[in-house]
Design a protein around this motif. Structure first.
Motif, PDB file in Angstrom:
ATOM      1  N   ALA A   1       0.844  -1.196   0.000  1.00  0.00           N
ATOM      2  CA  ALA A   1       0.000   0.000   0.000  1.00  0.00           C
ATOM      3  C   ALA A   1       0.881   1.248   0.000  1.00  0.00           C
ATOM      4  O   ALA A   1       1.832   1.361   0.764  1.00  0.00           O
ATOM      5  N   ARG A   2       0.556   2.209  -0.869  1.00  0.00           N
ATOM      6  CA  ARG A   2       1.298   3.459  -0.936  1.00  0.00           C
ATOM      7  C   ARG A   2       0.758   4.417   0.123  1.00  0.00           C
ATOM      8  O   ARG A   2      -0.448   4.477   0.371  1.00  0.00           O
ATOM      9  N   LEU A   3       1.662   5.156   0.744  1.00  0.00           N
ATOM     10  CA  LEU A   3       1.291   6.024   1.851  1.00  0.00           C
ATOM     11  C   LEU A   3       1.272   7.491   1.432  1.00  0.00           C
ATOM     12  O   LEU A   3       2.070   7.921   0.594  1.00  0.00           O
ATOM     13  N   THR A   4       0.377   8.236   2.049  1.00  0.00           N
ATOM     14  CA  THR A   4       0.327   9.671   1.808  1.00  0.00           C
ATOM     15  C   THR A   4       1.504  10.344   2.501  1.00  0.00           C
ATOM     16  O   THR A   4       2.139   9.750   3.397  1.00  0.00           O
ATOM     17  N   VAL A   5       1.772  11.585   2.137  1.00  0.00           N
ATOM     18  CA  VAL A   5       2.876  12.316   2.773  1.00  0.00           C
ATOM     19  C   VAL A   5       2.651  12.470   4.277  1.00  0.00           C
ATOM     20  O   VAL A   5       3.576  12.225   5.066  1.00  0.00           O
ATOM     21  N   PRO A   6       1.447  12.858   4.744  1.00  0.00           N
ATOM     22  CA  PRO A   6       1.238  12.923   6.205  1.00  0.00           C
ATOM     23  C   PRO A   6       1.454  11.582   6.902  1.00  0.00           C
ATOM     24  O   PRO A   6       1.976  11.543   8.019  1.00  0.00           O
ATOM     25  N   GLU A   7       1.049  10.481   6.256  1.00  0.00           N
ATOM     26  CA  GLU A   7       1.271   9.162   6.857  1.00  0.00           C
ATOM     27  C   GLU A   7       2.762   8.863   6.959  1.00  0.00           C
ATOM     28  O   GLU A   7       3.231   8.337   7.979  1.00  0.00           O
ATOM     29  N   ARG A   8       3.512   9.206   5.923  1.00  0.00           N
ATOM     30  CA  ARG A   8       4.961   8.975   5.968  1.00  0.00           C
ATOM     31  C   ARG A   8       5.616   9.810   7.069  1.00  0.00           C
ATOM     32  O   ARG A   8       6.514   9.340   7.768  1.00  0.00           O
ATOM     33  N   MET A   9       5.155  11.048   7.209  1.00  0.00           N
ATOM     34  CA  MET A   9       5.715  11.905   8.258  1.00  0.00           C
ATOM     35  C   MET A   9       5.397  11.353   9.645  1.00  0.00           C
ATOM     36  O   MET A   9       6.226  11.405  10.557  1.00  0.00           O
ATOM     37  N   GLY A  10       4.200  10.799   9.799  1.00  0.00           N
ATOM     38  CA  GLY A  10       3.838  10.197  11.075  1.00  0.00           C
ATOM     39  C   GLY A  10       4.710   8.999  11.411  1.00  0.00           C
ATOM     40  O   GLY A  10       5.134   8.819  12.558  1.00  0.00           O
TER      41      GLY A  10
END
Length: 323
Positions: free
Chosen positions: A68-77
């Motif tokens: 699953a590809r992650l959004t930028v906010p998810e990656r930052m979290g």
């Protein structure tokens, strides 16, 4: 500086999927020489727990989400919580504010030890036949309840029982109160601030459970940061780790019904306990992760007039780190 900035922006851009972050976290945790034992045993398990919990995904289902590809906010979290695990050396459950026993979620913070008692598995298995008929259990006591997880698991395992949960720490009882409310068990579980049995008067119970502090003074002094982050009161069991265990054995008979049972987790103290109490027959209840770390005793075995006998044990398994 926010923890997520510890990961370079160009690195953040290359970590796109859950699989990418899992590999990254395992490498980072291994390089940092982190210590586990608060619900996970390896860097892989730790990384999976933190990633799934941070993304609000089921913690027992990693495989479906790996690509699953992650959004930028998810990656930052994820960058933030991975960096925090390394920089603070706090147990992962303190960062996520939750821990799991037998698939059940409990709120935790630094006021309580991270729950991980083997007694949880034993309750799930019906206490290996030590308590043959759940309908005969109407009153249960959980000594040293901490955040209340064992009291809750006992109430769920014995739906007809009332449960008293005791701890000497007012802070721990605040956490337990939250967990009891979260499970809708406030009418069945009563919390008491007490030094073991001191505030319970002459109450008697069909089942007494306890996961007391049982770590030796020397072991506590040698704790790595992850274990130092937990309340020392929840670990320290005296020179041989058995101070509270001996107190429980001394007073439990006065609080058990004639057919009542005492179940206590003592860590690695079996040899010392059997050497000190040759007058008692201990039944050892093993689990998938432990061997000879939890004992069961019927009320009759705590009678001073009982004749000494040998020891027994049930099951087979491995060991864990810490309480």
């Amino acid at each position: 500086m926010p923890p997520h900035l510890a990961i370079a922006p160009e690195t953040l851009e290359t970590l796109v999927t859950v699989r990418d972050w899992l590999r990254f976290a395992v490498s980072a945790f291994t390089s940092a020489h982190l210590v586990y034992g608060h619900g996970t045993a390896t860097a892989m398990d730790e990384a999976a727990f933190l990633i799934l919990e941070t993304l609000h995904l089921p913690i027992d289902q990693l495989e479906p989400w790996l690509d699953a590809r992650l959004t930028v906010p998810e990656r930052m979290g994820l960058a933030e919580i991975i960096a925090a695990r390394i920089s603070t050396r706090k147990p992962a459950p303190y960062l996520t504010k939750c821990a799991y026993i037998r698939g059940r979620r409990f709120y935790v913070d630094e006021r309580v030890i991270v729950p991980r008692s083997y007694i949880g598995e034993l309750l799930d298995r019906g206490l290996d036949g030590v308590v043959p008929d759940e309908t005969e259990v109407s009153r249960i006591l959980d000594l040293c309840t901490g955040g209340g997880s064992l009291a809750i698991l006992a109430a769920l395992a014995y739906p007809g029982a009332q449960v008293d949960a005791v701890d000497i720490s007012g802070d721990a009882l605040e956490v337990a109160k939250r967990n009891v409310a979260d499970y809708g068990l406030s009418r069945r579980i009563t919390l008491h601030r007490s030094d073991l049995f001191a505030a319970l008067g002459d109450r008697r119970y069909d089942l007494i459970l306890s996961n007391p502090p049982y770590v030796t003074e020397a072991a506590v002094r040698a704790f790595p940061p992850e274990f130092q982050a937990e309340p020392a009161l929840a670990h320290l069991g005296g020179r041989d780790g058995l101070d509270l265990v001996h107190r429980i054995l001394a007073d439990a008979a006065a609080h058990l019904t004639p057919d009542g049972q005492l179940i206590v987790e003592i860590g690695m103290g079996r040899e010392a306990l059997e050497g000190a109490r040759r007058d008692i027959t201990f039944l050892w209840l093993d689990t998938d992760e432990s061997e000879g770390e939890v004992f069961a005793l019927p009320a009759a075995a705590l009678d001073p007039a009982a004749e000494p006998a040998g020891t027994r044990r049930a099951g087979k398994s491995r060991r864990k780190t810490g309480r």
